[in-house]
Design a protein around this motif. Structure first.
Motif, mmCIF file in Angstrom:
data_model
loop_
_atom_site.group_PDB
_atom_site.id
_atom_site.type_symbol
_atom_site.label_atom_id
_atom_site.label_comp_id
_atom_site.label_asym_id
_atom_site.label_seq_id
_atom_site.Cartn_x
_atom_site.Cartn_y
_atom_site.Cartn_z
ATOM 1 N N ASP A 8 28.958 10.277 2.485
ATOM 2 C CA ASP A 8 28.440 8.964 2.129
ATOM 3 C C ASP A 8 27.261 8.663 3.036
ATOM 4 O O ASP A 8 27.239 9.075 4.192
ATOM 5 N N SER A 9 26.270 7.970 2.494
ATOM 6 C CA SER A 9 25.138 7.578 3.335
ATOM 7 C C SER A 9 24.563 6.256 2.837
ATOM 8 O O SER A 9 24.707 5.905 1.669
ATOM 9 N N GLU A 10 23.972 5.545 3.760
ATOM 10 C CA GLU A 10 23.328 4.270 3.457
ATOM 11 C C GLU A 10 21.958 4.273 4.120
ATOM 12 O O GLU A 10 21.791 4.833 5.202
ATOM 13 N N TYR A 11 21.001 3.645 3.469
ATOM 14 C CA TYR A 11 19.663 3.545 4.047
ATOM 15 C C TYR A 11 19.528 2.255 4.840
ATOM 16 O O TYR A 11 20.012 1.214 4.436
ATOM 17 N N THR A 12 18.857 2.364 5.990
ATOM 18 C CA THR A 12 18.574 1.170 6.788
ATOM 19 C C THR A 12 17.267 0.555 6.297
ATOM 20 O O THR A 12 16.562 1.135 5.450
ATOM 21 N N ALA A 13 16.917 -0.582 6.835
ATOM 22 C CA ALA A 13 15.654 -1.236 6.471
ATOM 23 C C ALA A 13 14.464 -0.350 6.820
ATOM 24 O O ALA A 13 13.434 -0.371 6.134
ATOM 25 N N GLU A 14 14.592 0.473 7.873
ATOM 26 C CA GLU A 14 13.492 1.359 8.277
ATOM 27 C C GLU A 14 13.158 2.382 7.201
ATOM 28 O O GLU A 14 12.028 2.842 7.111
ATOM 29 N N TYR A 15 14.129 2.756 6.387
ATOM 30 C CA TYR A 15 13.889 3.717 5.312
ATOM 31 C C TYR A 15 12.823 3.197 4.341
ATOM 32 O O TYR A 15 12.026 3.960 3.814
ATOM 33 N N TYR A 16 12.808 1.908 4.138
ATOM 34 C CA TYR A 16 11.894 1.305 3.165
ATOM 35 C C TYR A 16 10.545 0.931 3.786
ATOM 36 O O TYR A 16 9.661 0.435 3.090
ATOM 37 N N GLU A 17 10.377 1.174 5.073
ATOM 38 C CA GLU A 17 9.109 0.919 5.743
ATOM 39 C C GLU A 17 8.301 2.209 5.780
ATOM 40 O O GLU A 17 8.842 3.294 5.613
ATOM 41 N N SER A 18 7.016 2.064 6.013
ATOM 42 C CA SER A 18 6.193 3.263 6.121
ATOM 43 C C SER A 18 5.775 3.462 7.570
ATOM 44 O O SER A 18 5.561 2.512 8.315
ATOM 45 N N GLU A 19 5.715 4.716 7.956
ATOM 46 C CA GLU A 19 5.322 5.076 9.316
ATOM 47 C C GLU A 19 3.820 4.885 9.439
ATOM 48 O O GLU A 19 3.060 5.335 8.588
ATOM 49 N N GLN A 20 3.404 4.203 10.466
ATOM 50 C CA GLN A 20 1.981 3.995 10.686
ATOM 51 C C GLN A 20 1.497 4.988 11.723
ATOM 52 O O GLN A 20 2.097 5.128 12.784
ATOM 53 N N LEU B 195 17.553 6.237 14.158
ATOM 54 C CA LEU B 195 16.861 5.005 14.523
ATOM 55 C C LEU B 195 15.425 5.301 14.942
ATOM 56 O O LEU B 195 15.149 6.314 15.582
ATOM 57 N N GLY B 196 14.513 4.408 14.564
ATOM 58 C CA GLY B 196 13.126 4.541 14.995
ATOM 59 C C GLY B 196 12.288 5.470 14.146
ATOM 60 O O GLY B 196 11.148 5.774 14.489
ATOM 61 N N ILE B 197 12.840 5.947 13.029
ATOM 62 C CA ILE B 197 12.082 6.821 12.130
ATOM 63 C C ILE B 197 11.962 6.105 10.802
ATOM 64 O O ILE B 197 12.950 5.879 10.117
ATOM 65 N N LYS B 198 10.748 5.742 10.459
ATOM 66 C CA LYS B 198 10.526 4.956 9.245
ATOM 67 C C LYS B 198 10.283 5.875 8.041
ATOM 68 O O LYS B 198 9.803 6.978 8.182
ATOM 69 N N GLY B 199 10.649 5.372 6.880
ATOM 70 C CA GLY B 199 10.404 6.110 5.649
ATOM 71 C C GLY B 199 11.419 7.208 5.406
ATOM 72 O O GLY B 199 12.476 7.273 6.040
ATOM 73 N N LYS B 200 11.096 8.082 4.485
ATOM 74 C CA LYS B 200 12.021 9.132 4.064
ATOM 75 C C LYS B 200 12.201 10.228 5.103
ATOM 76 O O LYS B 200 13.066 11.074 4.966
ATOM 77 N N GLY B 201 11.390 10.204 6.162
ATOM 78 C CA GLY B 201 11.506 11.213 7.210
ATOM 79 C C GLY B 201 12.866 11.246 7.872
ATOM 80 O O GLY B 201 13.294 12.278 8.389
ATOM 81 N N CYS B 202 13.568 10.123 7.854
ATOM 82 C CA CYS B 202 14.894 10.086 8.489
ATOM 83 C C CYS B 202 15.873 11.015 7.778
ATOM 84 O O CYS B 202 16.785 11.549 8.399
ATOM 85 N N THR B 203 15.686 11.236 6.491
ATOM 86 C CA THR B 203 16.616 12.095 5.749
ATOM 87 C C THR B 203 16.458 13.569 6.131
ATOM 88 O O THR B 203 17.343 14.365 5.854
ATOM 89 N N ASP B 204 15.344 13.918 6.784
ATOM 90 C CA ASP B 204 15.155 15.298 7.236
ATOM 91 C C ASP B 204 16.197 15.695 8.273
ATOM 92 O O ASP B 204 16.454 16.876 8.484
ATOM 93 N N TYR B 205 16.801 14.726 8.924
ATOM 94 C CA TYR B 205 17.757 14.996 9.988
ATOM 95 C C TYR B 205 19.184 15.185 9.485
ATOM 96 O O TYR B 205 20.052 15.607 10.244
ATOM 97 N N ILE B 206 19.432 14.904 8.220
ATOM 98 C CA ILE B 206 20.796 15.024 7.683
ATOM 99 C C ILE B 206 21.314 16.450 7.800
ATOM 100 O O ILE B 206 22.407 16.684 8.314
ATOM 101 N N SER B 207 20.542 17.432 7.338
ATOM 102 C CA SER B 207 21.022 18.820 7.384
ATOM 103 C C SER B 207 21.157 19.317 8.819
ATOM 104 O O SER B 207 22.066 20.091 9.133
ATOM 105 N N ILE B 208 20.285 18.846 9.712
ATOM 106 C CA ILE B 208 20.392 19.234 11.121
ATOM 107 C C ILE B 208 21.695 18.705 11.710
ATOM 108 O O ILE B 208 22.426 19.430 12.392
ATOM 109 N N LEU B 209 22.001 17.441 11.423
ATOM 110 C CA LEU B 209 23.246 16.857 11.913
ATOM 111 C C LEU B 209 24.467 17.569 11.342
ATOM 112 O O LEU B 209 25.440 17.818 12.051
ATOM 113 N N GLU B 210 24.418 17.903 10.066
ATOM 114 C CA GLU B 210 25.546 18.603 9.448
ATOM 115 C C GLU B 210 25.794 19.941 10.143
ATOM 116 O O GLU B 210 26.935 20.312 10.404
#
Length: 74
Positions: A45-57, A21-36
């Motif tokens: 399985d994974s789903e993208y939130t609305a934040e995935y499609y936003e850009s970090e300002q 939560l709170g990470i916009k854009g593709k940067g959120c996917t960087d945390y997948i391997s850390i969590l694993e």
């Protein structure tokens, strides 16, 4: 500025869900391997939130410094 969070839910049957939560854009996917690694789990399985499609300002500020040279003559 929103806070950045990772929310992890572990169910009695061993199923694990995690939300970034709170990470916009593709940067959120960087945390997948850390969590694993932390959870000793594999993403099935994974789903993208609305934040995935936003850009970090990012806001950058520049400060100009004007220098003047003074000649002191006596």
């Amino acid at each position: 500025m929103s806070s950045k969070q990772i929310r992890v839910r572990i169910y009695p049957d061993g199923k694990i869900e995690a939300d970034v939560l709170g990470i916009k854009g593709k940067g959120c996917t960087d945390y997948i391997s850390i969590l694993e690694q932390l959870l000793d789990a594999e993403t099935v399985d994974s789903e993208y939130t609305a934040e995935y499609y936003e850009s970090e300002q990012t806001i950058t500020a520049q400060k100009q410094i004007h220098s003047t040279k003074q000649n002191n003559t006596k």
